[in-house]
Design an enzyme around this catalytic site. Structure first.
Site, mmCIF file in Angstrom:
data_model
loop_
_atom_site.group_PDB
_atom_site.id
_atom_site.type_symbol
_atom_site.label_atom_id
_atom_site.label_comp_id
_atom_site.label_asym_id
_atom_site.label_seq_id
_atom_site.Cartn_x
_atom_site.Cartn_y
_atom_site.Cartn_z
ATOM 1 N N ASP A 1 64.240 58.672 6.236
ATOM 2 C CA ASP A 1 63.152 59.312 5.512
ATOM 3 C C ASP A 1 62.151 58.205 5.180
ATOM 4 O OD1 ASP A 1 61.461 60.394 3.490
ATOM 5 O OD2 ASP A 1 63.019 61.824 2.917
ATOM 6 N N ASP B 1 51.235 59.159 9.887
ATOM 7 C CA ASP B 1 50.860 60.504 10.338
ATOM 8 C C ASP B 1 51.904 61.481 9.781
ATOM 9 O OD1 ASP B 1 49.219 62.306 11.909
ATOM 10 O OD2 ASP B 1 50.942 62.476 13.245
ATOM 11 N N ARG C 1 64.425 64.356 16.757
ATOM 12 C CA ARG C 1 63.042 63.923 16.949
ATOM 13 C C ARG C 1 62.983 62.523 17.561
ATOM 14 N NH1 ARG C 1 59.245 66.852 14.276
ATOM 15 N NH2 ARG C 1 57.894 65.041 13.956
ATOM 16 N N GLY D 1 55.374 61.268 19.407
ATOM 17 C CA GLY D 1 55.253 59.965 20.038
ATOM 18 C C GLY D 1 53.943 59.619 20.702
ATOM 19 N N GLY D 2 52.978 60.537 20.732
ATOM 20 C CA GLY D 2 51.718 60.237 21.404
ATOM 21 C C GLY D 2 50.980 59.058 20.805
ATOM 22 N N LYS D 3 50.948 58.977 19.480
ATOM 23 C CA LYS D 3 50.233 57.880 18.817
ATOM 24 C C LYS D 3 50.977 56.557 19.016
ATOM 25 C CE LYS D 3 48.242 60.925 15.278
ATOM 26 N NZ LYS D 3 48.924 62.179 15.714
ATOM 27 N N CYS E 1 46.953 66.729 10.472
ATOM 28 C CA CYS E 1 46.231 67.665 11.340
ATOM 29 C C CYS E 1 45.972 68.954 10.559
ATOM 30 C CB CYS E 1 46.980 67.928 12.640
ATOM 31 S SG CYS E 1 48.725 68.325 12.448
#
Length: 504
Positions: free
Chosen positions: A357, A373, A327, A303-305, A428
């Protein structure tokens, strides 16, 4: 007279193979060992001598940035962070703009000095690479006929590559000799991306997987790609970049590894700031969300983005999607911690949670911007943490299907975009397969199956604005995107991102 003596049998640890018999655990590989061994072989081939420094950074605790919560005590939080020596990223970007425009001679000189040092280091690296090339391709004086060093290895498919190797016995002998002497592969022997992603086949030497029972080669991913197909594509520079006016991101200068203070509770009951890997701020920043737009975060948790997108105060509606309920619950807890009007926002349909999905979302042509992401090998996590490690032996098949999963998500998200809309694809991972390779596959697939064409937005000019904060991969190694690489003085990332606009 028979004399009986007490006999004591002592177990003897034999020198040969004793450790394996008596201490099996000492020789057993754990998940992090498997990940690091795979990276050493694969990334060592891709990045050459630079991998050593990236490896050291990956194995060192990474740096954070602090994102100030606009729904809390904003001014007090900014003051606290600045008192502790943190720098507002916006001010660093402004300085970089002045330096690039040449309006500040002093700053321009400082930048030149730094780049002169980098040039010297590059020159030393080039000399080392020349020595390595000389050892791989012997001259005529060393063994008769001279072996001509190829400037580029160019081929369209694997069959052509194998044919060329068969026709050049001298090349095979030289390569075998180099491998026997444990000579590092030279970066310049890799195919330049401008000649197509067929060069990705060179990134994993076949000899590396012989005799390794639990080894899964990165080259196995290639079976998901058909790089010979053509599709229309434009690559053009991104015209502009605007840092959100209400967004406050704080970092410490390069080389400063100070820790931020823990977030505090504000008068509104929410936390004062959020700590995240600094490179994770770039994909949502380059998405360039504008007021009134409908935005999708296709793989939103943790959830940061998503939180950063909300902190721009631009969004009309943000849809946060993830595949698992657990999640999504984690994401809800994060929003509840940082948004004081969380319940009201949900009721007003500014913030929507979706469990699906991402390959199955079907709101086609309904989103102005999408953040993609995707799940990946999470390179920094897998070399540091045993839990939830994709290199666990029981997850081999899952790991091999990662590029296929990523390409499926990206392909569907391109269909969800409105014509003229943009998305940012990010991972990442340092893997060129999961990065440029997946972008190539998705662009090809969406064109062949749905007739959709796209334009790649080249962000390299705008990443220069962040050069005082992050270390970026050299552009020649990337075709479709940009990447923050792990670097000890600025230990962020890795983070690859590619901006794609759907053509009208």
């Amino acid at each position: 007279m028979l004399i009986l003596r007490n006999i004591c049998w002592l177990q003897r640890r034999w020198k040969s193979g004793g450790k394996k018999r008596w201490n099996v655990l000492q020789n057993k590989k754990n998940n992090c060992d498997r990940a690091l061994e795979s990276f050493d072989d694969f990334y060592g081939s891709v990045y050459g001598g630079r991998w050593k420094n990236m490896r050291a950074a990956l194995l060192t605790r990474h740096k954070y940035i602090a994102m100030v919560n606009n729904f809390g005590d904003t001014e007090q939080t900014c003051s606290m962070l600045e008192t502790d020596g943190a720098i507002n990223m916006k001010s660093l970007i402004n300085l970089a703009q002045e330096r690039l425009q040449g309006t500040d001679p002093a700053l321009k000189g400082q930048g030149q000095n730094r780049y002169e040092i980098d040039d010297k280091l590059d020159a030393l690296l080039r000399k080392q690479q020349e020595r390595e090339v000389a050892s791989i391709y012997p001259s005529a004086g060393e063994g008769g006929a001279a072996v001509q060093m190829p400037q580029q290895l160019k081929y369209d498919n694997v069959e052509e590559k194998e044919e060329s190797q068969t026709e050049s016995p001298d090349f095979k002998q030289s390569l075998t000799k180099a491998l026997e002497e444990d000579v590092k592969l030279d970066e310049h022997r890799l195919v330049d991306p401008q000649f197509g992603t067929g060069g990705l086949y060179e990134y994993m030497p076949a000899h590396s997987i012989k005799g390794m029972e639990d080894w899964v080669a990165e080259s196995e991913h290639y079976k998901y790609y058909q790089t010979s197909a053509d599709f229309p594509l434009r690559i053009e520079p991104e015209t502009s970049f605007h840092f959100p006016e209400h967004l406050a991101l704080y970092t410490y200068e390069m080389g400063n590894c100070s820790d931020f203070k823990a977030p505090k509770k504000c008068l509104t009951g929410v936390s004062s700031h959020f700590l995240m890997d600094g490179a994770s701020t770039l994909p949502p920043l380059f998405l360039q969300v504008q007021p009134g737009e409908r935005v999708l975060d296709a793989c939103a948790s943790p959830g940061g983005k998503s939180l950063l997108l909300l902190q721009t105060l631009h969004l009309d509606q943000l849809v946060c999607n993830d595949i698992q309920e657990s999640r999504l619950n984690r994401l809800r807890r994060l929003m509840q911690e940082f948004l004081f009007d969380y319940k009201q926002r949900s009721a007003a349909r500014h913030l929507i949670f979706s469990q699906s999905d991402a390959r199955n979302l079907d709101e086609y042509e309904q989103y102005d911007k999408i953040l993609v992401d995707v799940p990946c090998t999470t390179d920094r996590h897998v070399v540091m943490e045993q839990d939830n490690n994709i290199f666990k032996p029981s997850r081999i098949k899952e790991r091999l299907r990662i590029p296929e999963l990523q390409a499926g998500i990206l392909t569907n998200c391109l269909r969800l975009l409105r014509p003229g809309g943009s998305l940012v694809y990010s991972t990442c991972s340092l893997s060129p397969i999961q990065n440029d390779g997946v972008v190539h596959m998705a662009l090809q697939k969406v064109f062949v199956e749905h007739g959709i064409t796209a334009t790649i937005k080249d962000l390299s000019r705008h990443t220069e604005l962040f050069s005082d904060v992050f270390k970026f991969e050299h552009p020649k190694g990337l075709k479709y995107g940009q990447m923050v690489i792990p670097y000890l003085p600025a230990n962020f990332g890795p983070m690859y991102f590619s901006k794609i606009t759907r053509n009208v």
